[in-house]
Scaffold this active site. Structure first.
Site, mmCIF file in Angstrom:
data_model
loop_
_atom_site.group_PDB
_atom_site.id
_atom_site.type_symbol
_atom_site.label_atom_id
_atom_site.label_comp_id
_atom_site.label_asym_id
_atom_site.label_seq_id
_atom_site.Cartn_x
_atom_site.Cartn_y
_atom_site.Cartn_z
ATOM 1 N N HIS A 1 1.016 -1.101 0.028
ATOM 2 C CA HIS A 1 -0.079 0.097 0.007
ATOM 3 C C HIS A 1 0.918 1.255 0.144
ATOM 4 C CE1 HIS A 1 -2.425 3.129 1.811
ATOM 5 N NE2 HIS A 1 -3.704 2.469 1.443
ATOM 6 N N ASP B 1 1.089 4.267 1.619
ATOM 7 C CA ASP B 1 1.379 4.590 2.825
ATOM 8 C C ASP B 1 2.516 3.596 3.386
ATOM 9 O OD1 ASP B 1 -0.236 6.804 2.468
ATOM 10 O OD2 ASP B 1 -1.851 5.811 3.561
ATOM 11 N N LYS B 2 2.036 2.323 3.457
ATOM 12 C CA LYS B 2 3.125 1.436 3.835
ATOM 13 C C LYS B 2 4.446 1.355 3.171
ATOM 14 C CE LYS B 2 1.350 0.569 7.463
ATOM 15 N NZ LYS B 2 2.268 0.868 8.675
ATOM 16 N N GLU C 1 10.761 11.215 7.058
ATOM 17 C CA GLU C 1 9.333 11.058 6.516
ATOM 18 C C GLU C 1 9.649 10.662 5.084
ATOM 19 O OE1 GLU C 1 6.892 11.381 8.518
ATOM 20 O OE2 GLU C 1 8.031 12.325 10.167
ATOM 21 N N GLU D 1 15.089 14.847 10.091
ATOM 22 C CA GLU D 1 16.438 15.356 11.014
ATOM 23 C C GLU D 1 17.029 13.966 11.580
ATOM 24 O OE1 GLU D 1 13.039 17.501 10.291
ATOM 25 O OE2 GLU D 1 12.940 16.271 12.048
ATOM 26 N N LYS E 1 -5.975 -3.921 0.250
ATOM 27 C CA LYS E 1 -6.532 -3.628 1.590
ATOM 28 C C LYS E 1 -7.553 -4.799 2.031
ATOM 29 C CE LYS E 1 -7.509 0.807 2.209
ATOM 30 N NZ LYS E 1 -8.114 2.186 1.991
ATOM 31 N N PHE F 1 -8.427 -3.365 -10.574
ATOM 32 C CA PHE F 1 -7.585 -3.007 -9.600
ATOM 33 C C PHE F 1 -6.367 -3.575 -10.134
ATOM 34 C CE2 PHE F 1 -6.190 -2.427 -4.871
ATOM 35 C CZ PHE F 1 -5.243 -1.593 -5.190
ATOM 36 N N ASP G 1 -1.914 6.350 -6.298
ATOM 37 C CA ASP G 1 -2.403 7.021 -4.991
ATOM 38 C C ASP G 1 -1.140 7.281 -4.048
ATOM 39 O OD1 ASP G 1 -4.052 8.098 -3.056
ATOM 40 O OD2 ASP G 1 -4.722 6.447 -1.991
ATOM 41 N N ALA G 2 -0.969 8.546 -3.968
ATOM 42 C CA ALA G 2 0.192 8.891 -3.337
ATOM 43 C C ALA G 2 0.381 8.361 -1.883
ATOM 44 C CB ALA G 2 0.415 10.582 -3.350
ATOM 45 N N ARG H 1 0.506 7.503 8.064
ATOM 46 C CA ARG H 1 -0.765 7.907 7.582
ATOM 47 C C ARG H 1 -1.721 6.565 8.153
ATOM 48 N NH1 ARG H 1 -2.022 11.056 1.952
ATOM 49 N NH2 ARG H 1 -1.467 9.124 1.227
ATOM 50 N N LYS H 2 -1.336 5.394 8.789
ATOM 51 C CA LYS H 2 -2.006 4.403 8.973
ATOM 52 C C LYS H 2 -1.680 3.934 10.272
ATOM 53 C CE LYS H 2 -4.075 3.668 5.171
ATOM 54 N NZ LYS H 2 -4.148 5.102 4.827
ATOM 55 N N LYS I 1 11.181 6.851 13.190
ATOM 56 C CA LYS I 1 11.556 7.663 14.752
ATOM 57 C C LYS I 1 12.365 6.602 15.517
ATOM 58 C CE LYS I 1 7.327 10.412 14.528
ATOM 59 N NZ LYS I 1 5.917 10.673 15.217
ATOM 60 N N LYS J 1 12.284 9.029 20.644
ATOM 61 C CA LYS J 1 10.813 9.822 20.237
ATOM 62 C C LYS J 1 9.828 8.774 21.019
ATOM 63 C CE LYS J 1 13.321 11.799 16.984
ATOM 64 N NZ LYS J 1 14.843 11.694 17.196
ATOM 65 N N ASP K 1 6.688 8.924 20.897
ATOM 66 C CA ASP K 1 5.654 8.765 20.314
ATOM 67 C C ASP K 1 5.452 7.096 20.023
ATOM 68 O OD1 ASP K 1 4.135 10.810 19.760
ATOM 69 O OD2 ASP K 1 5.379 11.574 17.879
#
Length: 385
Positions: free
Chosen positions: A15, A17-18, A43, A56, A162, A228, A236-237, A242-243, A263, A267, A269
């Site tokens: 995908h 995003d992945k 990123e 960074e 998906k 598909f 799709d960018a 985003r997931k 990260k 971090k 997060d």
């Protein structure tokens, strides 16, 4: 007996995003393999035959721009992308990664948290892996499709896919009973018959779901748009981070909002979300509750949490939430350095986490998924059981 329906989704490693999550984590591993104390926040954006890197870093090792770019290209090649609009060989890669801010470095260098924020951890007894069943089985469907595509059994399929699974739950037991609906969309080669795609997907879903769980045909949706062929960033960018619901609990628990991939463990997060999952999982494994939710909050540059919250659901212990929280904090240092040491996070272990969920996985010999261990359960049972 009352019932309710709960839904989770997953996406494959192909995908868009992945792809970006995996590139970010692969670059993170590149830095950590050379410097265990590296500070990394990378990123990625992916679109038609182009990848853009930004972020960074601070590291004592010398990692060249060409090494970074080769990592990104290698990920795309490993995933199997060789289509006209997104081919590992033809990618244009733009690299805007630069040195970490000195203001951030000052606080983190003293073992403070890399940022403020709140992180959640969750566990439940719906599956043997202490994960919500809807996200657990959504991941498994796509993972099996991918494994068989790579093995050559399903050569008709592409990397992008998906899944979405809606499960019926018993209101009294809070346990899943069966699927209400199943949605699977998978990329495929041009000219493959729809019947073949449907046969592949049904075979996998039948194998993954427990006996008697497959929904009626009217609620089983396979490639609902009918075609598909164009998949991945050509269609799709994609973006890193985003997931976040796919990465965690499929919507069954709150999320603090911070993504994980790219990260390093300074971090919170990432590292504190891993710690919160680790503690929540050990609570449920110790049979102190059927469900456990933990929240941890930090301030940038401050080592220890500014707040720690524990909620036991369907509890099986007489101990209060406050007593449980105190016991957990006595068993684990929740500073970034303490989490890093306890879970051995300062290693190149992150690329495998970038797909099919960061939680509910098996710890391996390389130290990946160390936060899935249940090595505190016996201590918690003795102290609070």
């Amino acid at each position: 007996m009352g019932e309710y329906i709960f839904t989770s989704e997953s996406v494959s490693e192909g995908h868009p995003d992945k792809i970006c999550d995996r590139i970010s984590d692969s670059i993170l591993d590149l830095y950590l393999s050379n410097d265990a104390e590296a500070r990394v926040a990378v990123e990625c954006l992916a679109t038609t035959n182009r990848i853009i890197l930004a972020g960074e870093v601070r590291s004592a090792s010398q990692v060249s721009a060409s090494d970074v770019e080769e990592r990104a290209r290698s990920v795309v090649r490993t995933l199997g992308y060789e289509q006209d609009g997104f081919h590992w060989r033809d990618l244009r890669i733009e690299n805007f990664i630069h040195e970490q801010s000195s203001d951030i470095a000052r606080g983190v260098g003293e073992d403070g948290a890399g940022d403020q924020g709140l992180m959640f951890g969750y566990a439940c007894d719906e599956t043997d892996e202490f994960m919500p069943a809807s996200i657990y089985y959504s991941h498994r469907i796509l993972r099996l499709l991918s494994e068989r595509r790579r093995s050559g059994d399903y050569i008709e399929l592409g990397p992008d896919a998906k899944s979405q699974l809606s499960l019926v739950y018993d209101e009294d037991t809070l346990m899943p009973l069966r699927s209400h609906s199943v949605v699977v969309s998978t990329q495929h080669k041009k000219g493959v018959a729809r019947a073949r795609i449907e046969g592949i997907v049904r075979e996998v879903v039948d194998e993954v779901l427990p006996d008697g769980w497959v929904c009626v045909d009217d609620n089983f949706h396979i490639n609902p748009t009918g075609n598909f062929v164009i998949g991945g960033p050509d269609g799709d960018a994609g973006l890193t981070g985003r997931k976040i619901i796919v990465d965690t609990y499929g919507g069954a628990a709150p999320h603090g909002g911070g993504a994980f991939s790219g990260k390093d463990p300074s971090k919170v997060d990432r590292s504190a979300a891993y710690a919160a999952r680790y503690l929540a999982k050990n609570i449920v494994a110790a049979k102190l509750a059927r469900r456990c939710l933990i929240q941890i909050a930090y301030a940038i540059g401050v080592a220890h949490p500014v707040a720690f919250y524990v909620e036991l659901q369907e509890r099986k212990t007489q101990a209060s939430n406050a007593e449980v929280a105190k016991q957990l904090q006595s068993l684990m240092d929740l500073s970034p350095r303490g989490i890093r040491n306890h879970l051995s996070l300062g290693r190149a272990i992150y690329e495998p986490t970038s797909n099919y969920g960061h939680f509910g996985r098996k710890p391996n010999g390389e130290g990946c998924f160390s936060w899935e261990r249940c090595d505190l359960a016996d201590k918690l049972t003795r102290a609070l059981g």
